[in-house]
Design a protein around this motif. Sequence first.
Motif: not given
Lengths: 216, 216
Positions: A164-165, A167-172, A175-176, A199
């Motif tokens: 999850l972490l 994923n979130g990191m890459v997503g952030a 997205s940026i 992030f």
Amino acid sequence: MASSRRARLYGGMDAEERRAERRLKLIDAAIEVYGEVGYRGATVKAICEAAELTERYFYESFANSEALLIAAYNHVVGHLHEEMTAAAAAGGDDAEMRLRAALTLYFTRLKEHPKPARVFLLEISGISPAVDAVKLDALRVFSDILVPPALDAKGSDKSGTATLLSNGMVGAVISIALRWVSRQYPQPVEDVVAVAASFCRVALTEANHRQDPRLR
Amino acid sequence: MASSRRARLYGGMDAEERRAERRLKLIDAAIEVYGEVGYRGATVKAICEAAELTERYFYESFANSEALLIAAYNHVVGHLHEEMTAAAAAGGDDAEMRLRAALTLYFTRLKEHPKPARVFLLEISGISPAVDAVKLDALRVFSDILVPPALDAKGSDKSGTATLLSNGMVGAVISIALRWVSRQYPQPVEDVVAVAASFCRVALTEANHRQDPRLR
DNA sequence: GTTATCTGACAATACGGATTGTCAATACTG
DNA sequence: CAGTATTGACAATCCGTATTGTCAGATAAC
């Protein structure tokens, strides 16, 4: 026997070499055309024209449009990841330093190449299961470059929190990057890197906190 | 005059009412079909069959497939955002509490409705400029629900850092959600919420640190 | 019951692109 | 130079879907 009669040379090139060259030209042309009209708007014909080749050669190297998309994606992203890895290594031993070095390279390249950036950040999603798989793979690599998976996290994460972490990191970060690119780089690279890094730091530190839940 | 002769009633319904009902049936059917074969694989015909209507009624309510996609998206997301706002409000005054309440509702709904989740998280990207605009708008709303823009941040952000932060935050949450959904919910909602919240906290706290850069 | 409105099934058309095939022109080999 | 491999241009075919049109049957109004 070893050098059995090779195929006729054209322009000083082997049949194989010529084929490889055409393949590359198609990939370059595809990146160009994707950048102009997007993957969906890109016709086989247009790509071939940009490559100065005819459709016949398209099907010589690729089974269909999707295959070319995947090849182009891997071409671009593979190179980028190599560079990022090198930059990270040059960043020394400190995780924070390596992270910043890799991110800086990433956003710098993004700014240098707006066209492929747009396509491979945005349009790569949701084309087909095959393409999605390729993308997921690339994202995993991307994540591992930014925050190398800690060896000591092996047993301590049955819950999948690490996934999850990351994923979130890459997503952030993605997205940026995406917005930054499509808004044509309103902020300087350093600012973007700083925010992206903050992030990533979540993934970096949260993983440790997890080891001792009392810390949080 | 006020109640001038209304259109003939069918099934006790106004012409307008019937039209509205058909429109809704199409939207529901679209969500269903998108969930099965994806937006790109969804033909007008298939959607109409699912809605038990014929193509004629499709074009009665929507100019084209894209218009239906947008309508369906707004339908689903609009409702979701309402619920999230309500949940956040019920969370009290503490920013952290409201954040968690909103996220919990978000991930809970995602788990309850896998089909629309997949479509509207993933496939909504890169369809067309019009669709992208709708999505961007929705993401802005989403961000504002999670971390309401601080009033006092008005002048202190000429650099656009706040934008970057909210992008990153939303990207992280969406990305986590996407993978969680497509892997069929491997972790419990609470865990996912916790990780998502830790990314949101970056946007929450970083914005304050910015006020006094020495804090970092 | 008669008539005007509405509905559902389905045919007809339109369109755009992928993929394959043809053929003459060109570039190499010996 | 003669002959063959290779290439480039382009036509022909194929395929699938969007969009529009037709018409008989069903439903409500009077």
